[in-house]
Write a protein that holds these residues in place. Structure first.
Motif, PDB file in Angstrom:
ATOM      1  N   ALA A 126       0.649  -1.343   0.235  1.00 35.66           N
ATOM      2  CA  ALA A 126      -0.068   0.134  -0.036  1.00 35.66           C
ATOM      3  C   ALA A 126       0.890   1.349  -0.084  1.00 35.66           C
ATOM      4  CB  ALA A 126      -0.895  -0.004   1.580  1.00 35.66           C
ATOM      5  N   HIS A 127       2.053   1.056   0.359  1.00 40.30           N
ATOM      6  CA  HIS A 127       3.192   2.338   0.449  1.00 40.30           C
ATOM      7  C   HIS A 127       3.899   2.448  -0.733  1.00 40.30           C
ATOM      8  CE1 HIS A 127       2.382   1.455   4.624  1.00 40.30           C
ATOM      9  NE2 HIS A 127       2.491   2.722   4.877  1.00 40.30           N
ATOM     10  N   VAL A 128       3.639   1.493  -1.657  1.00 42.78           N
ATOM     11  CA  VAL A 128       4.503   1.629  -2.674  1.00 42.78           C
ATOM     12  C   VAL A 128       3.792   1.497  -4.213  1.00 42.78           C
ATOM     13  CG1 VAL A 128       6.330   0.053  -4.255  1.00 42.78           C
ATOM     14  CG2 VAL A 128       6.538   0.226  -1.521  1.00 42.78           C
ATOM     15  N   TRP A 129       4.571   2.227  -5.294  1.00 38.10           N
ATOM     16  CA  TRP A 129       4.051   2.264  -6.331  1.00 38.10           C
ATOM     17  C   TRP A 129       4.980   2.080  -7.476  1.00 38.10           C
ATOM     18  CZ3 TRP A 129      -0.510   1.552  -8.911  1.00 38.10           C
ATOM     19  CH2 TRP A 129      -0.523   2.010  -9.949  1.00 38.10           C
ATOM     20  N   ALA A 130       4.540   1.462  -8.551  1.00 40.52           N
ATOM     21  CA  ALA A 130       5.750   1.177  -9.490  1.00 40.52           C
ATOM     22  C   ALA A 130       5.467   1.525 -10.818  1.00 40.52           C
ATOM     23  CB  ALA A 130       6.080  -0.421  -9.562  1.00 40.52           C
ATOM     24  N   ALA A 131       6.300   1.834 -11.763  1.00 40.18           N
ATOM     25  CA  ALA A 131       6.242   2.310 -13.152  1.00 40.18           C
ATOM     26  C   ALA A 131       7.188   2.024 -13.902  1.00 40.18           C
ATOM     27  CB  ALA A 131       5.730   3.972 -13.085  1.00 40.18           C
ATOM     28  N   ASN A 132       7.138   2.646 -15.183  1.00 34.43           N
ATOM     29  CA  ASN A 132       8.348   2.167 -16.306  1.00 34.43           C
ATOM     30  C   ASN A 132       9.431   3.270 -15.965  1.00 34.43           C
ATOM     31  OD1 ASN A 132       7.311   0.110 -18.330  1.00 34.43           O
ATOM     32  ND2 ASN A 132       5.805   1.753 -17.870  1.00 34.43           N
ATOM     33  N   GLY A 133      10.282   2.852 -15.055  1.00 35.98           N
ATOM     34  CA  GLY A 133      11.586   3.645 -14.525  1.00 35.98           C
ATOM     35  C   GLY A 133      11.032   4.699 -13.537  1.00 35.98           C
ATOM     36  N   SER A 134      11.944   5.450 -12.867  1.00 37.04           N
ATOM     37  CA  SER A 134      11.578   6.418 -11.870  1.00 37.04           C
ATOM     38  C   SER A 134      11.210   7.751 -12.450  1.00 37.04           C
ATOM     39  CB  SER A 134      12.829   6.519 -10.853  1.00 37.04           C
ATOM     40  OG  SER A 134      13.787   7.126 -11.678  1.00 37.04           O
ATOM     41  N   ASN A 135      11.563   7.850 -13.859  1.00 33.87           N
ATOM     42  CA  ASN A 135      11.090   8.985 -14.660  1.00 33.87           C
ATOM     43  C   ASN A 135       9.601   9.066 -14.506  1.00 33.87           C
ATOM     44  OD1 ASN A 135      13.676  10.198 -14.821  1.00 33.87           O
ATOM     45  ND2 ASN A 135      13.851   8.936 -16.722  1.00 33.87           N
ATOM     46  N   VAL A 290      -4.186   9.165 -12.105  1.00 28.75           N
ATOM     47  CA  VAL A 290      -3.356   9.845 -13.417  1.00 28.75           C
ATOM     48  C   VAL A 290      -2.646   8.779 -14.143  1.00 28.75           C
ATOM     49  CG1 VAL A 290      -3.308  12.118 -12.464  1.00 28.75           C
ATOM     50  CG2 VAL A 290      -1.288  10.693 -12.103  1.00 28.75           C
ATOM     51  N   ARG A 291      -2.455   7.528 -13.589  1.00 28.28           N
ATOM     52  CA  ARG A 291      -1.548   6.623 -14.125  1.00 28.28           C
ATOM     53  C   ARG A 291      -2.548   5.908 -15.375  1.00 28.28           C
ATOM     54  NH1 ARG A 291      -5.261   3.481 -13.472  1.00 28.28           N
ATOM     55  NH2 ARG A 291      -5.423   1.676 -11.955  1.00 28.28           N
ATOM     56  N   LEU A 292      -1.621   5.792 -16.485  1.00 26.63           N
ATOM     57  CA  LEU A 292      -2.465   5.087 -17.906  1.00 26.63           C
ATOM     58  C   LEU A 292      -2.842   3.566 -17.430  1.00 26.63           C
ATOM     59  CD1 LEU A 292       0.192   6.245 -20.583  1.00 26.63           C
ATOM     60  CD2 LEU A 292      -2.403   7.012 -19.916  1.00 26.63           C
ATOM     61  N   PRO A 293      -4.117   3.014 -17.782  1.00 29.97           N
ATOM     62  CA  PRO A 293      -4.484   1.758 -17.374  1.00 29.97           C
ATOM     63  C   PRO A 293      -3.371   0.731 -17.978  1.00 29.97           C
ATOM     64  CG  PRO A 293      -5.678   2.917 -19.204  1.00 29.97           C
ATOM     65  CD  PRO A 293      -4.924   3.626 -18.787  1.00 29.97           C
ATOM     66  N   TYR A 294      -3.068  -0.144 -17.166  1.00 31.80           N
ATOM     67  CA  TYR A 294      -2.104  -1.332 -17.529  1.00 31.80           C
ATOM     68  C   TYR A 294      -0.861  -0.865 -18.124  1.00 31.80           C
ATOM     69  CZ  TYR A 294      -7.037  -3.067 -17.858  1.00 31.80           C
ATOM     70  OH  TYR A 294      -8.327  -3.461 -17.663  1.00 31.80           O
ATOM     71  N   HIS A 295      -0.161   0.344 -17.246  1.00 33.16           N
ATOM     72  CA  HIS A 295       0.917   1.056 -17.684  1.00 33.16           C
ATOM     73  C   HIS A 295       2.025  -0.014 -17.692  1.00 33.16           C
ATOM     74  CE1 HIS A 295       1.149   1.348 -13.362  1.00 33.16           C
ATOM     75  NE2 HIS A 295       2.401   1.789 -13.511  1.00 33.16           N
ATOM     76  N   LEU A 296       1.977  -1.000 -16.636  1.00 37.11           N
ATOM     77  CA  LEU A 296       3.299  -1.964 -16.559  1.00 37.11           C
ATOM     78  C   LEU A 296       2.693  -3.343 -17.290  1.00 37.11           C
ATOM     79  CD1 LEU A 296       4.579  -1.602 -13.048  1.00 37.11           C
ATOM     80  CD2 LEU A 296       5.861  -1.095 -15.211  1.00 37.11           C
ATOM     81  N   SER A 297       3.602  -3.676 -18.151  1.00 40.41           N
ATOM     82  CA  SER A 297       3.350  -4.792 -18.963  1.00 40.41           C
ATOM     83  C   SER A 297       3.344  -6.164 -18.037  1.00 40.41           C
ATOM     84  CB  SER A 297       4.007  -5.014 -20.400  1.00 40.41           C
ATOM     85  OG  SER A 297       5.450  -5.493 -19.814  1.00 40.41           O
TER      86      SER A 297
END
Length: 396
Positions: A126-135, A290-297
């Motif tokens: 719950a404290h963590v979010w992931a995406a395609n690189g820290s950018n 604001v994240r795109l849906p299914y942003h991490l494959s």
């Protein structure tokens, strides 16, 4: 825009110039027929498009990607993945292939749990979010907490993507400055925050391109002075020297603090593109707006989880990289160079005079380092022992 940001723009122009020149000419017959038909033959430019006014004249982020023997310009981990990790990631990817007709887990729940377990400090998924690189993580933070009519503040020289990400989200960027020795005191940081009243503050620890970690008192001072979000970019945290206090220790007491990290550096997972943040669960809720849906494959999630499961093997080279970093610092200082203290996997050093001349001389000797736009200074990544020896031999 900071000096480092200006450097990124200059490097991008230089690296794309040859490609632009080679693609500028069209086949003679095609040009003749287009001219005869009254059609324009010139390649359209941004001036021909209704691009946003604040993006006109800007250059994309980039560093020269050159085919040379020793590449020490982008702070990558120079060690390839061990065979056992390659096999584990391959197995994890194969397990996903048959179900590629289905969307991935939109919330990356298992991956976030694995990242929380690695980060420690009592964090949960719950404290963590992931995406395609820290950018991308930082872009999502700007989308959620910045935007038109809002302001982001940073202390240069620092990571050149922060002002570019701000520009891309319509957030006004304000560049404050570090001390002449690249340090940042709690009082100076707090004064800048009080003067500009930003909605977001970016801090780098360890700082890129200078390398030194922040005193936690600086972060505390900024949090006390800021009414908005405070983002601490800890992309190089695993390389910090003993005694360095990570910003993760401050999270329980500060709901507006966000720490961003990456698997690109210490994990050697740059090609996998996986970054993450640690913050209060409310921040995670905000970025999901604001994240795109299914942003991490599915493949990215599977590969990252396999890498995290084998983190002992992947992080085995961190101590070797730190030792090589310290060897570079010692060797440069022994030869009379001024060198910034480093808690990262790179070293900023002063060459004196025009740094572009020194950069080219090293490139002529097969060693690519980074010109970050600081007059008289260059940055070198700590690579393998052989790469670092080649760098030291190529120094003018």
């Amino acid at each position: 825009m900071s000096a480092a940001s200006a450097a990124a723009s200059s490097a991008s122009v230089a690296s794309s110039a040859s490609a632009a020149a080679s693609s500028a000419s069209a086949p003679a017959s095609g040009a003749a027929s287009a001219s005869a038909a009254g059609s324009p033959t010139a390649r359209p430019t941004l001036d021909d498009l209704p691009i946003r006014d604040d993006l006109r004249g800007q250059q994309p982020y980039g560093a020269p990607q050159l085919d040379v023997a020793v590449r020490l310009n982008t702070n990558e981990n120079s060690y390839p993945l061990p065979d056992e990790v390659v096999d584990a990631i391959g197995k994890a990817l194969r397990a996903e292939l048959r179900d590629l007709n289905r969307y991935p887990d939109r919330d990356a729940s298992l991956l976030r749990a694995d990242l929380a377990a690695y980060a420690g400090h009592g964090l949960t998924a719950a404290h963590v979010w992931a995406a395609n690189g820290s950018n991308e993580v930082q872009q999502q933070l700007l989308q959620a907490f910045g935007g038109p009519g809002r302001t982001a503040l940073g202390f240069g020289p620092s990571y050149s993507m922060h002002p570019l990400l701000s520009a891309g989200t319509g957030t006004r960027w304000v560049g404050a400055f570090r001390d002449p020795d690249f340090g940042l005191s709690p009082s100076a940081a707090a004064e800048a925050v009080a003067e500009h009243d930003p909605d977001l503050v970016f801090l780098c620890s360890p700082n890129n391109p200078t390398g030194t970690a922040l005193d936690p008192a600086v972060i505390d001072a900024v949090l006390d002075a800021a009414r908005g979000m405070v983002i601490v970019d800890e992309a190089y945290a695993e390389f910090a020297r003993p005694g360095t206090v990570p910003a993760l220790t401050l999270l329980p007491a500060h709901k507006r603090l966000v720490v961003t990290r990456t698997m690109s550096k210490a994990f050697g997972f740059a090609g996998g593109r996986l970054g993450y943040l640690a913050a209060s669960p409310a921040v995670v809720d905000a970025v999901q707006l604001v994240r795109l849906p299914y942003h991490l494959s599915s493949l990215t999630q599977a590969a990252a989880r396999a890498a995290l499961a084998h983190r002992t093997a992947l992080l085995a080279n961190v101590d070797a990289i730190k030792a090589e970093r310290d060897r570079i610092v010692g060797a440069l200082r022994a030869r009379g160079f001024r060198v910034a203290d480093s808690d990262a996997n790179f070293v900023l050093f002063e060459v004196g005079g025009d740094q572009r001349v020194a950069w080219q001389q090293m490139l002529d000797n097969g060693v690519l380092v980074r010109d970050v736009g600081l007059p008289g200074w260059l940055r070198v990544t700590a690579g393998t022992p052989a790469e670092n020896s080649a760098f030291l031999e190529a120094l003018p």
